[in-house]
Each structure stands twice: as structure tokens, then as C-alpha cells.
Design a protein around this motif. Structure first.
Motif, mmCIF file in Angstrom:
data_model
loop_
_atom_site.group_PDB
_atom_site.id
_atom_site.type_symbol
_atom_site.label_atom_id
_atom_site.label_comp_id
_atom_site.label_asym_id
_atom_site.label_seq_id
_atom_site.Cartn_x
_atom_site.Cartn_y
_atom_site.Cartn_z
ATOM 1 N N VAL A 293 0.861 -1.173 0.000
ATOM 2 C CA VAL A 293 0.000 0.000 0.000
ATOM 3 C C VAL A 293 0.905 1.233 0.000
ATOM 4 O O VAL A 293 1.786 1.362 0.844
ATOM 5 C CB VAL A 293 -0.924 0.014 1.231
ATOM 6 C CG1 VAL A 293 -1.783 1.257 1.245
ATOM 7 C CG2 VAL A 293 -1.773 -1.247 1.267
ATOM 8 N N GLY A 294 0.668 2.125 -0.957
ATOM 9 C CA GLY A 294 1.486 3.326 -1.046
ATOM 10 C C GLY A 294 0.699 4.536 -1.506
ATOM 11 O O GLY A 294 -0.449 4.409 -1.945
ATOM 12 N N ASN A 295 1.341 5.666 -1.399
ATOM 13 C CA ASN A 295 0.720 6.906 -1.853
ATOM 14 C C ASN A 295 0.846 7.080 -3.357
ATOM 15 O O ASN A 295 0.059 7.786 -3.964
ATOM 16 C CB ASN A 295 1.336 8.108 -1.142
ATOM 17 C CG ASN A 295 1.015 8.114 0.332
ATOM 18 O OD1 ASN A 295 -0.059 7.689 0.730
ATOM 19 N ND2 ASN A 295 1.942 8.573 1.140
ATOM 20 N N PHE A 296 1.871 6.508 -3.955
ATOM 21 C CA PHE A 296 2.074 6.601 -5.395
ATOM 22 C C PHE A 296 2.964 5.444 -5.842
ATOM 23 O O PHE A 296 3.593 4.773 -5.027
ATOM 24 C CB PHE A 296 2.703 7.949 -5.783
ATOM 25 C CG PHE A 296 4.038 8.192 -5.133
ATOM 26 C CD1 PHE A 296 5.219 7.754 -5.710
ATOM 27 C CD2 PHE A 296 4.109 8.867 -3.923
ATOM 28 C CE1 PHE A 296 6.442 7.968 -5.095
ATOM 29 C CE2 PHE A 296 5.330 9.086 -3.291
ATOM 30 C CZ PHE A 296 6.498 8.639 -3.896
ATOM 31 N N SER A 297 3.008 5.223 -7.134
ATOM 32 C CA SER A 297 3.852 4.181 -7.714
ATOM 33 C C SER A 297 4.028 4.501 -9.190
ATOM 34 O O SER A 297 3.196 5.183 -9.791
ATOM 35 C CB SER A 297 3.191 2.812 -7.554
ATOM 36 O OG SER A 297 4.004 1.829 -8.152
ATOM 37 N N SER A 298 5.097 3.989 -9.753
ATOM 38 C CA SER A 298 5.288 4.151 -11.195
ATOM 39 C C SER A 298 5.043 2.799 -11.857
ATOM 40 O O SER A 298 5.379 1.753 -11.288
ATOM 41 C CB SER A 298 6.694 4.644 -11.516
ATOM 42 O OG SER A 298 7.642 3.609 -11.350
ATOM 43 N N PRO A 299 4.474 2.798 -13.048
ATOM 44 C CA PRO A 299 4.224 1.534 -13.750
ATOM 45 C C PRO A 299 5.502 0.713 -13.962
ATOM 46 O O PRO A 299 5.478 -0.512 -13.847
ATOM 47 C CB PRO A 299 3.618 1.972 -15.082
ATOM 48 C CG PRO A 299 3.055 3.328 -14.822
ATOM 49 C CD PRO A 299 3.939 3.944 -13.783
ATOM 50 N N GLU A 300 6.614 1.390 -14.227
ATOM 51 C CA GLU A 300 7.881 0.671 -14.449
ATOM 52 C C GLU A 300 8.313 -0.071 -13.177
ATOM 53 O O GLU A 300 8.725 -1.227 -13.238
ATOM 54 C CB GLU A 300 8.991 1.647 -14.881
ATOM 55 C CG GLU A 300 8.731 2.368 -16.172
ATOM 56 C CD GLU A 300 7.838 3.596 -15.998
ATOM 57 O OE1 GLU A 300 7.796 4.203 -14.897
ATOM 58 O OE2 GLU A 300 7.144 3.932 -16.974
ATOM 59 N N TYR A 301 8.231 0.623 -12.045
ATOM 60 C CA TYR A 301 8.622 0.007 -10.785
ATOM 61 C C TYR A 301 7.686 -1.148 -10.433
ATOM 62 O O TYR A 301 8.136 -2.205 -9.985
ATOM 63 C CB TYR A 301 8.643 1.053 -9.671
ATOM 64 C CG TYR A 301 9.232 0.551 -8.372
ATOM 65 C CD1 TYR A 301 10.480 -0.067 -8.340
ATOM 66 C CD2 TYR A 301 8.562 0.707 -7.175
ATOM 67 C CE1 TYR A 301 11.028 -0.523 -7.152
ATOM 68 C CE2 TYR A 301 9.102 0.263 -5.978
ATOM 69 C CZ TYR A 301 10.332 -0.349 -5.981
ATOM 70 O OH TYR A 301 10.872 -0.805 -4.803
#
Length: 179
Positions: free
Chosen positions: A22-30
Motif C-alpha cells: 500500500v502506497g501513496n504513489f507508484s510508477s508503472p515501471e517500478y
């Protein structure tokens, strides 16, 4: 999350829980990198981003454990949030988490980030359901007794008063740093 994935990869596959990050944001690559690692390790992995407070409480309340693999985190609220939901924590014994997690009281602290050690701590909670239930109950009591808003406010006010009066102790400086 890569440390958590590796750790869960060492948990016996017959009892290995799903990992929900669970996070506030994420990148598709990561996320793709993490999904690849999870597949390699045999870990079911789900990313949840920008969840509501109600969903976070629901996820934490139903979790077997919060696996907290941050290193040298200055404080870390996530372990306390998990405890407030009755969820024990398995964490690396570094940084601020040592302030909020008391080994075998509201979680398990692991020296270093060896995924095998983390896996053993997770398995202990999965295998010893009586101990896990005791930790759940202690977690709730611990947060209510030590981390309620009034107590935190009182500690901060006392530290500010000491600093203002020029009598700042090491404890007061520590409270100020974590505030």
C-alpha cells in the motif's frame, strides 16, 4: 517492497500469504519490476495506491502481519497504524521503528535485512496462532496506552517547554526530532 517480496519467497509456499503493498504513489515501471521479482520468488503480489482511510483500516485489520522492511526510517507511522488495527508487525530493527515496536510485545524485530530471518519471523506468527493472537491483543493495548493523541501532545508540549526553558534533555531533543 523488494525486501518484503524476497522475504516472503522464503516462507513455505503452502502457507505463504499474499503481499499487498500500500502506497501513496507508484510508477508503472517500478510495479513491473516488482511483479517480475514476485513471480520469480513465487509471491502473490498486489499494489494498492491511494487507498481511503477506511480501506487502509480494513486491509490492516485483516492482515496476518505488517511486514515493515524500511531501513533507517526516522520514525515510521505504518507500524503504529497496523498495531492500532490489532495487527502485529515484523520489522527490521533499525531507525525509528525501534521506538514503536517492542520485540515480542507488539511485533517481532529482526536484526538486519536478511530475507531468511524475516521469513522465519513471519512463519512464527503464521505457525503459532496463540502467540500471534497475544501480539494482536498487546498491539491494541500498546497503542492505546502509549500513542494516543493526548499522550503524544503531552510529550511534545513537555519537550517544547524544556527547550524554551533551555533545559532540553536528550529525551526532549529526541521528541522534537520525531515530532
Amino acid at each position: 517492497p523488494d525486501r518484503a517480496i524476497r522475504a516472503l519467497g522464503y516462507v513455505d509456499s503452502r502457507k505463504r500469504p499474499e503481499l499487498r503493498w500500500v502506497g501513496n504513489f507508484s510508477s508503472p515501471e517500478y510495479e513491473r519490476e516488482l511483479q517480475t521479482l514476485a513471480a520469480k520468488c513465487g509471491v502473490r503480489f498486489t499494489v494498492k495506491v491511494r487507498v481511503s482511510d477506511a480501506e487502509l483500516v480494513s486491509l490492516l485489520s485483516r492482515a496476518a502481519v505488517l511486514l515493515y522492511t524500511s531501513r533507517l526510517e526516522p520514525f515510521g507511522l505504518a507500524p503504529l497504524e497496523a498495531n492500532a488495527c490489532g495487527t502485529p508487525v515484523v520489522a527490521i530493527a533499525e531507525g525509528g521503528v525501534r521506538e514503536s515496536i517492542q520485540h515480542e510485545q507488539n511485533g517481532l524485530l529482526v536484526d538486519g535485512d536478511d530475507p531468511r530471518k524475516l521469513a522465519r519471523a513471519i512463519e512464527r506468527l503464521i505457525d503459532d496462532t496463540e502467540f500471534a493472537q497475544e501480539l494482536r491483543e498487546r498491539s491494541l493495548r500498546y497503542v492505546r496506552a502509549n500513542w494516543h493523541i493526548e499522550g503524544a501532545t503531552n510529550r511534545l508540549e513537555a519537550a517544547l517547554t524544556e527547550v524554551k526553558q533551555g533545559n532540553s534533555s536528550t529525551e526532549a531533543r529526541d521528541v522534537m526530532r520525531s515530532a
